[in-house]
Motif scaffolding. Sequence first.
Motif, PDB file in Angstrom:
ATOM      1  N   PRO A   9     -18.037  15.636  24.054  1.00 42.76           N
ATOM      2  CA  PRO A   9     -17.635  16.723  24.977  1.00 42.76           C
ATOM      3  C   PRO A   9     -18.231  16.426  26.326  1.00 42.76           C
ATOM      4  N   ALA A  10     -17.736  16.824  27.388  1.00 37.13           N
ATOM      5  CA  ALA A  10     -18.351  16.732  28.767  1.00 37.13           C
ATOM      6  C   ALA A  10     -19.529  17.861  28.835  1.00 37.13           C
ATOM      7  N   PRO A  11     -20.538  17.710  29.665  1.00 34.00           N
ATOM      8  CA  PRO A  11     -21.366  18.789  29.884  1.00 34.00           C
ATOM      9  C   PRO A  11     -20.896  19.846  30.802  1.00 34.00           C
ATOM     10  N   GLN A  12     -21.215  21.001  30.816  1.00 31.15           N
ATOM     11  CA  GLN A  12     -20.730  21.911  31.515  1.00 31.15           C
ATOM     12  C   GLN A  12     -21.888  22.650  32.409  1.00 31.15           C
ATOM     13  N   HIS A  42     -29.623  23.777  29.225  1.00 28.70           N
ATOM     14  CA  HIS A  42     -29.767  22.740  28.460  1.00 28.70           C
ATOM     15  C   HIS A  42     -28.501  22.890  27.179  1.00 28.70           C
ATOM     16  N   LEU A  43     -28.236  24.215  26.854  1.00 30.66           N
ATOM     17  CA  LEU A  43     -27.310  24.289  25.909  1.00 30.66           C
ATOM     18  C   LEU A  43     -25.822  24.062  26.410  1.00 30.66           C
ATOM     19  N   ALA A  44     -25.767  24.439  27.785  1.00 25.14           N
ATOM     20  CA  ALA A  44     -24.427  23.937  28.366  1.00 25.14           C
ATOM     21  C   ALA A  44     -24.039  22.444  28.628  1.00 25.14           C
ATOM     22  N   SER A  45     -25.146  21.694  28.640  1.00 27.76           N
ATOM     23  CA  SER A  45     -24.953  20.194  29.158  1.00 27.76           C
ATOM     24  C   SER A  45     -25.238  19.244  27.831  1.00 27.76           C
ATOM     25  N   SER A  46     -26.730  19.228  27.492  1.00 27.10           N
ATOM     26  CA  SER A  46     -26.916  18.330  26.321  1.00 27.10           C
ATOM     27  C   SER A  46     -26.430  18.983  24.914  1.00 27.10           C
ATOM     28  N   GLY A  47     -26.510  20.280  24.746  1.00 24.25           N
ATOM     29  CA  GLY A  47     -26.310  20.833  23.689  1.00 24.25           C
ATOM     30  C   GLY A  47     -24.850  20.606  23.357  1.00 24.25           C
ATOM     31  N   ILE A  48     -23.852  20.730  24.476  1.00 18.62           N
ATOM     32  CA  ILE A  48     -22.632  20.284  24.363  1.00 18.62           C
ATOM     33  C   ILE A  48     -22.362  18.977  23.810  1.00 18.62           C
ATOM     34  N   VAL A  49     -22.867  18.063  24.877  1.00 17.06           N
ATOM     35  CA  VAL A  49     -22.451  16.677  24.496  1.00 17.06           C
ATOM     36  C   VAL A  49     -23.152  16.261  23.259  1.00 17.06           C
ATOM     37  N   ARG A  50     -24.185  16.819  22.615  1.00 16.48           N
ATOM     38  CA  ARG A  50     -24.793  16.260  21.468  1.00 16.48           C
ATOM     39  C   ARG A  50     -23.990  16.883  20.246  1.00 16.48           C
ATOM     40  N   ILE A  53     -23.463  22.824  20.385  1.00 18.18           N
ATOM     41  CA  ILE A  53     -23.002  24.081  20.835  1.00 18.18           C
ATOM     42  C   ILE A  53     -21.477  23.546  21.105  1.00 18.18           C
ATOM     43  N   GLY A  54     -20.659  24.539  20.717  1.00 16.66           N
ATOM     44  CA  GLY A  54     -18.891  24.238  20.814  1.00 16.66           C
ATOM     45  C   GLY A  54     -18.779  24.433  22.355  1.00 16.66           C
ATOM     46  N   PRO A  55     -18.199  23.663  22.969  1.00 17.46           N
ATOM     47  CA  PRO A  55     -17.518  23.735  24.302  1.00 17.46           C
ATOM     48  C   PRO A  55     -17.081  25.147  24.676  1.00 17.46           C
TER      49      PRO A  55
END
Length: 223
Positions: A9-12, A42-50, A53-55
């Motif tokens: 998923p893309a970072p947000q 961090h949650l919205a970016s790398s947390g999503i990508v890795r 956390i769900g987008p």
Amino acid sequence: MSEEQRPSPAPQEPPVPDDRERHAAERLFGERLPQAERYVAHLASSGIVRGLIGPREVPRLWSRHVLNCAVVEELIRTGARVADVGSGAGLPGLCLALARPDLRITLIEPLERRVQWLDEVVADLELTNVHVLRARAEQAKDDVGEVDVVTARAVSALVGLVDITLPLLRGTGELLALKGRSAADEVRKAQKKLDRLGARSTEILPAGEGLLEEPTTVVRIRL
């Protein structure tokens, strides 16, 4: 398409808190609010990508996740030693560490990719009161040391959760399990096991009343 081939998923962009969320965040985090904002980023970016956390959770990161966890600090005594079981994205452990620098918190997480992410975030936020331990909760007793409080969120139903969390307390202390509307039913189903494990009391408590639109429901079990 295999999981390895599926695109990440893309970072947000991190969500901007509304007025009520901003007020709650200021009350809970005080001078550490900038660090809390970095954590949400961090949650919205790398947390999503890795995959931590769900987008779809990004718009609710403040209300449903970070603030929902941070308010549990009101149930923890000063200077307590806390073990957060199944930390995942640091919920609730990192939120508690940000809200309460007096707490000594061990984040217990078995999956290497999550541990790596937690280590990176702890380093970036310069949290000196946090230690990350890669282990399954049921195997962490010897490594985690003395513990006053065990926390857990979205790990398992209470009837199974008590088996892997209460032993960490070594016979004294309390479990704070963040639950939803099923809390009373989970307590009922776990009651016989709680009696067998020596629980002195079990309460269902709200945290964050007057601060959050919907307070957090916490099951507190004391040994």
